[in-house]
Structure formats: structure tokens, C-alpha cells
Write an enzyme that holds these catalytic residues in place. Structure first.
Site, PDB file in Angstrom:
ATOM      1  N   TYR A 154       0.051   2.888  -1.843  1.00  0.00           N
ATOM      2  CA  TYR A 154      -0.286   2.693  -0.431  1.00  0.00           C
ATOM      3  C   TYR A 154       0.139   3.920   0.395  1.00  0.00           C
ATOM      4  O   TYR A 154      -0.545   4.332   1.317  1.00  0.00           O
ATOM      5  CB  TYR A 154       0.310   1.393   0.100  1.00  0.00           C
ATOM      6  CG  TYR A 154      -0.435   0.856   1.303  1.00  0.00           C
ATOM      7  CD1 TYR A 154      -1.801   0.582   1.233  1.00  0.00           C
ATOM      8  CD2 TYR A 154       0.217   0.637   2.515  1.00  0.00           C
ATOM      9  CE1 TYR A 154      -2.498   0.109   2.328  1.00  0.00           C
ATOM     10  CE2 TYR A 154      -0.468   0.147   3.618  1.00  0.00           C
ATOM     11  CZ  TYR A 154      -1.823  -0.106   3.523  1.00  0.00           C
ATOM     12  OH  TYR A 154      -2.509  -0.573   4.618  1.00  0.00           O
ATOM     13  N   LYS A 161       0.663   2.181   8.894  1.00  0.00           N
ATOM     14  CA  LYS A 161       0.754   0.767   9.308  1.00  0.00           C
ATOM     15  C   LYS A 161       2.079   0.483  10.009  1.00  0.00           C
ATOM     16  O   LYS A 161       2.142  -0.354  10.927  1.00  0.00           O
ATOM     17  CB  LYS A 161       0.564  -0.166   8.111  1.00  0.00           C
ATOM     18  CG  LYS A 161      -0.860  -0.204   7.545  1.00  0.00           C
ATOM     19  CD  LYS A 161      -1.908  -0.679   8.538  1.00  0.00           C
ATOM     20  CE  LYS A 161      -3.238  -0.995   7.848  1.00  0.00           C
ATOM     21  NZ  LYS A 161      -4.331  -1.264   8.818  1.00  0.00           N
TER      22      LYS A 161
HETATM   23  C1  IMJ Z   1      -4.877   0.378  -0.305  1.00  0.00           C
HETATM   24  C2  IMJ Z   1      -4.264   1.324  -1.089  1.00  0.00           C
HETATM   25  C3  IMJ Z   1      -3.282   0.991  -2.041  1.00  0.00           C
HETATM   26  C4  IMJ Z   1      -2.909  -0.303  -2.213  1.00  0.00           C
HETATM   27  C5  IMJ Z   1      -3.528  -1.261  -1.435  1.00  0.00           C
HETATM   28  C6  IMJ Z   1      -4.516  -0.937  -0.476  1.00  0.00           C
HETATM   29  N1  IMJ Z   1      -3.358  -2.608  -1.369  1.00  0.00           N
HETATM   30  C7  IMJ Z   1      -4.177  -3.142  -0.433  1.00  0.00           C
HETATM   31  C8  IMJ Z   1      -4.929  -2.132   0.126  1.00  0.00           C
HETATM   32  C9  IMJ Z   1      -2.430  -3.322  -2.230  1.00  0.00           C
HETATM   33  C10 IMJ Z   1      -4.240  -4.573  -0.075  1.00  0.00           C
HETATM   34  C11 IMJ Z   1      -5.996  -2.283   1.198  1.00  0.00           C
HETATM   35  N2  IMJ Z   1      -5.392  -2.020   2.526  1.00  0.00           N
HETATM   36  C12 IMJ Z   1      -4.441  -2.977   3.024  1.00  0.00           C
HETATM   37  C13 IMJ Z   1      -5.715  -0.912   3.271  1.00  0.00           C
HETATM   38  O1  IMJ Z   1      -5.149  -0.744   4.338  1.00  0.00           O
HETATM   39  C14 IMJ Z   1      -6.681   0.094   2.805  1.00  0.00           C
HETATM   40  C15 IMJ Z   1      -6.858   1.252   3.471  1.00  0.00           C
HETATM   41  C16 IMJ Z   1      -7.664   2.360   2.986  1.00  0.00           C
HETATM   42  C17 IMJ Z   1      -8.453   2.315   1.850  1.00  0.00           C
HETATM   43  C18 IMJ Z   1      -9.191   3.443   1.469  1.00  0.00           C
HETATM   44  C19 IMJ Z   1     -10.034   3.466   0.220  1.00  0.00           C
HETATM   45  C20 IMJ Z   1     -11.098   4.531   0.224  1.00  0.00           C
HETATM   46  C21 IMJ Z   1     -10.699   5.780   0.948  1.00  0.00           C
HETATM   47  N3  IMJ Z   1      -9.781   5.738   1.944  1.00  0.00           N
HETATM   48  C22 IMJ Z   1      -9.093   4.593   2.280  1.00  0.00           C
HETATM   49  N4  IMJ Z   1      -8.312   4.610   3.372  1.00  0.00           N
HETATM   50  C23 IMJ Z   1      -7.612   3.517   3.729  1.00  0.00           C
HETATM   51  O2  IMJ Z   1     -11.274   6.857   0.661  1.00  0.00           O
END
Ligand code: IMJ
Length: 254
Positions: A154, A161
Site C-alpha cells: 500500500y 490516506k
Molecule cells: C492498493 C494497493 C495495495 C494494497 C491494497 C490496495 N489493498 C487495497 C487496495 C489491500 C484494499 C485498494 N485501495 C484501498 C486503494 O486505495 C487503491 C488505490 C490505488 C490503486 C491503484 C492501482 C492502479 C494504479 N494506481 C493506483 N493508485 C491507487 O496504477
């Protein structure tokens, strides 16, 4: 449920496709009688969001939240249609490399991009929307446990966040005197497009199912129902809060 949002107008930013939490929220708001305005970021999402908007009789506008002119133009259009009662911010982005590599290796541009798109956008939208919410309203954003715990992969999004959750508190303090409430829902992991690409995501879902008090994962519809509550007058005493909608996973120590 019964028309908890009747007579209210909601602006929802961050519908990318049918699996977006923002779309689940839009569906629930519609069910409760709200009028909807959806936004999409750029040409790539235009057709998809216009199609989903048509399903919900929603107005659809383009808005790149990193452009102040876009945010200003959106609010000008909304001003013409009367007041605004709720805003849902469901937007985040980081470079894929910054999610997979160690946080210590995050580049300055990657750090700034994640914060600009995922955090400052809430500040910009809240400031621009506040004058349309005179007499009160509800602003809601989406967060994740990675804000307060280290979750594998993450990384920079967790730091963003954390800043988003702090922004909720400062915005709640600033806008409270105008009757505007600001809260976040910290949702359990859901297999949206933003999560599908993540390495080991299935393992994270299995871990929640095994350990969460409710022994299951989070359904987008239950995130959406909590959003209905926060946008409704039932939540009139709730501001500056982070509500966990995660089957209870967050309380467990092991
Ligand atoms: C995202 C990354 C790692 C672990 C993650 C997540 N988990 C969860 C998420 C466990 C639930 C999804 N999440 C909560 C997010 O906030 C995702 C944000 C995000 C995802 C991407 C994927 C594709 C990309 N950029 C991104 N930027 C933010 O190119």
C-alpha cells in the site's frame, strides 16, 4: 429503506466503472431518492460513466480534480441547478511502481502525485462546494486501513490516506460552523479495478475472511448504506469521523 435522501442533491466523484465503490454509493443514494450528479476524469471514462449515469438518471460532467478550472466549472454548472446537499469523494491514484516498491524508495514526484490526486482533491472540492451547501450538507470520502497500519504494497497510498483522514478532521473543523459535516468511510478491501491489479490481493481477502469478527469480506452495498446514513439527517451529529465498514477487521490484534 425509505427515501432517506428525498429532496437532496448529491455530487459523486470517482465512478470509474460498475465495480467502483462510488457507483455502489450512487445506486444507494438513488434508491433513497437523491438527485445525482456524477463526474468522470477524462475521455477514457466518458462513455462508461455516461452509460452508468443514464441508468440512474444522473447528470454527468467532466472534472479532472487536479485542475482548479475544472472544479470551478463543475460548481458553476451545479449552481445553476440549485443547492447541493452531499459530496462523495472516491478518488485515489499513485504510480503503480510506488505501490509495489518499498515506501523508502518513493520518488518526490510519485509522492506529490499521490497526494495531489488522493488528498488535495478533497480540499479543493470541499472549498469549492461549500458555498453551494449553504444551510448545511455532508461531505464524505473513502479511506483504507493502510492509513493507520502498514499493509503490504500500500506504501505511498497509506501515507496519502493518513493525510486524507487528517484533512477530514481539519475540514470538519473549518466547515462545521457552516453546518457542513465532513467524514470518511474506511472500507474493508473490495475487489474494485483499483485493487484488482494489486499483488497478493486474494491473500488479503482471505485474511479478512478468516479474522474479521463477521468472518466475511466487505460488500460494496454495505459501504454504500453507511454513505446513505452519513449523507442523511440521521447523521446530523456526526462530523470529523472515520467510520470503519470492514466486517470488524480493524479491531483485531492478531
Ligand atoms: C492498493 C494497493 C495495495 C494494497 C491494497 C490496495 N489493498 C487495497 C487496495 C489491500 C484494499 C485498494 N485501495 C484501498 C486503494 O486505495 C487503491 C488505490 C490505488 C490503486 C491503484 C492501482 C492502479 C494504479 N494506481 C493506483 N493508485 C491507487 O496504477
Amino acid at each position: 429503506m425509505s427515501n432517506l435522501l428525498e429532496g437532496k442533491t448529491a455530487l459523486i466523484l470517482g465512478v470509474a466503472n460498475r465495480w467502483s465503490l462510488a457507483f455502489a454509493i450512487a445506486q444507494a443514494f438513488r434508491r433513497e431518492g437523491a438527485g445525482l450528479v456524477l463526474t468522470y476524469q477524462g475521455d477514457r471514462q466518458r462513455e462508461t460513466v455516461e452509460g452508468l449515469g443514464a441508468e440512474l438518471s444522473a447528470a454527468v460532467h467532466c472534472c479532472d480534480v487536479t485542475q482548479d478550472e475544472d472544479v470551478g466549472r463543475l460548481m458553476d454548472r451545479l449552481r445553476g441547478q440549485g443547492r447541493l446537499d452531499a459530496v462523495v469523494h472516491s478518488i485515489a491514484f499513485a504510480n503503480r511502481e510506488d505501490l509495489s516498491r518499498p515506501f523508502a524508495e518513493t520518488s518526490r514526484p510519485g509522492f506529490l502525485l499521490a497526494h495531489e490526486v488522493s488528498v488535495y482533491s478533497l480540499v479543493a472540492v470541499a472549498r469549492a462546494a461549500a458555498p453551494l451547501m449553504n444551510g448545511g450538507g455532508s461531505i464524505l470520502t473513502l479511506s483504507y486501513l493502510g492509513a493507520v497500519r502498514v499493509i503490504p504494497n500500500y506504501n505511498v497510498m497509506g501515507v496519502a490516506k493518513a493525510a486524507l483522514e487528517a484533512s477530514v478532521r481539519y475540514l470538519a473543523s473549518d466547515l462545521g460552523p457552516s453546518g457542513i459535516r465532513v467524514n470518511a468511510i474506511s472500507a474493508g478491501p473490495v475487489k474494485t479495478t483499483a485493487a484488482r491489479a494489486i499483488r497478493d490481493f486474494s491473500r488479503i481477502l482471505e485474511d479478512v475472511e478468516a479474522k474479521a469478527p463477521l468472518r466475511r469480506n466487505t460488500d460494496p452495498a454495505e459501504v454504500a448504506d453507511t454513505a446513505v446514513f452519513l449523507a442523511s439527517d440521521l447523521a446530523r451529529g456526526v462530523t470529523g469521523n472515520i467510520l470503519y465498514v470492514d466486517a470488524g477487521y480493524q479491531i483485531m490484534g492478531a
